[in-house]
Design an enzyme around this catalytic site. Structure first.
Site, short mmCIF file in Angstrom:
data_model
loop_
_atom_site.label_atom_id
_atom_site.label_comp_id
_atom_site.label_asym_id
_atom_site.label_seq_id
_atom_site.Cartn_x
_atom_site.Cartn_y
_atom_site.Cartn_z
N ALA A 255 0.89 -1.23 -0.08
CA ALA A 255 -0.09 0.13 0.30
C ALA A 255 0.80 1.41 0.06
O ALA A 255 0.33 2.38 0.12
CB ALA A 255 -0.93 0.01 1.11
N TYR B 253 4.77 -14.69 -13.22
CA TYR B 253 3.90 -13.80 -12.95
C TYR B 253 2.41 -14.20 -13.41
O TYR B 253 1.45 -14.17 -12.59
CB TYR B 253 4.12 -12.42 -13.70
N LYS C 271 -0.64 -15.13 -10.86
CA LYS C 271 -1.97 -14.29 -11.09
C LYS C 271 -3.16 -15.41 -11.30
O LYS C 271 -4.13 -15.05 -10.92
CB LYS C 271 -1.91 -13.43 -11.98
#
Length: 256
Positions: A17, A157, A161
């Site tokens: 974040a 990746y 995902k």
């Protein structure tokens, strides 16, 4: 009684974040009335997001943790619960890339991406779900990607995902009876530091990279972090309680 229950504010944790989609999501959830645990690898990096939330009148706490380390995860979630209140919203956004073609990809490239995306989401969710089950209410949002459909140079990746989508669907099945939903957002091209780094790696100016990407997108623009934050805001809302186990591609056009 926790501070959250006395103030009436629910508590959300957003991983990764400090910048990009994670920062935009943390800001949006604070606007929605959540107290936000701003989790990133480096606690100091998260303080900018916290300052923006506090400047707008919200409550937030920066916490440093490696999401792939179980002890750090438990400590981080415990600290957020103690200082902000029991977390009942979790956004698993932390991510890294180690792009390369298969024949050049190292075991380290593979393991790093798997550990942050998949192991990290597993450890964070396992640590937070007990608070959701106790509250009989919870919202989990996992950040997938259009790369889950396959993308050259991203075998690690793409696999991570895609894995997050199966993870999400199983969470929805297991946790639904406790009032907990789990959904995934799969962004397309979003203008962030991560896509900027990709442009630099392939030797193209970021402006040209964005312009080329926009031409291939039906809405004729690339996405902004706020586009994803809006969708996460819906998934974690009270009104989204009958939506669970879904994967929404936020890519400016249809994806499989």
């Amino acid at each position: 009684m926790s501070e959250a229950s006395t103030t009436g504010a629910r508590v959300a944790i957003v991983t990764g974040a400090a910048r990009g989609i994670g920062a935009a999501t943390a800001l949006r959830l604070a606007q929605d009335g959540f107290a936000v645990g701003v989790l990133d690898l480096d606690e100091t990096a998260g303080k900018e997001t916290v300052a923006a939330i506090e400047a707008a009148g919200g409550r937030a706490l920066a916490v440093g943790a490696d999401v792939s380390d179980p002890e750090q995860v438990e400590a981080a979630v415990g600290r957020i619960a103690a200082e902000l209140g029991a977390p009942t919203v979790l956004v698993n956004n932390a991510g890294v890339t180690r792009d390369n073609l298969l024949f050049k990809m190292t075991e380290s490239d593979w393991d790093t991406v798997m550990n942050v995306h998949l192991r990290g989401a597993f450890l964070m969710t396992r640590a937070v779900q007990k608070h959701m089950i106790e509250a009989k209410w919870g919202r989990i949002v996992n950040l997938s990607s259009t790369s889950a459909l396959g993308n050259r140079g991203q075998v690690n990746y793409s696999a991570a995902k895609a894995g997050l989508q199966g993870f999400t669907k199983t969470l929805a099945i297991e946790l639904g009876k406790f009032g907990v939903t789990a959904n995934a957002v799969a962004p397309g091209f979003i203008q962030t530091e991560m896509t900027k780094a990709t442009a630099e790696r392939v030797g193209v100016s970021f402006e040209d990279f964005i312009a080329a990407a926009a031409k291939e997108i039906p809405v004729q623009r690339v996405g902004q972090p706020e586009d994803i934050a809006h969708l996460v805001s819906f998934f974690v809302s009270e009104g989204a309680g009958f939506v669970s186990g879904q994967v929404v591609y936020a890519a400016g056009g249809p994806k499989a």
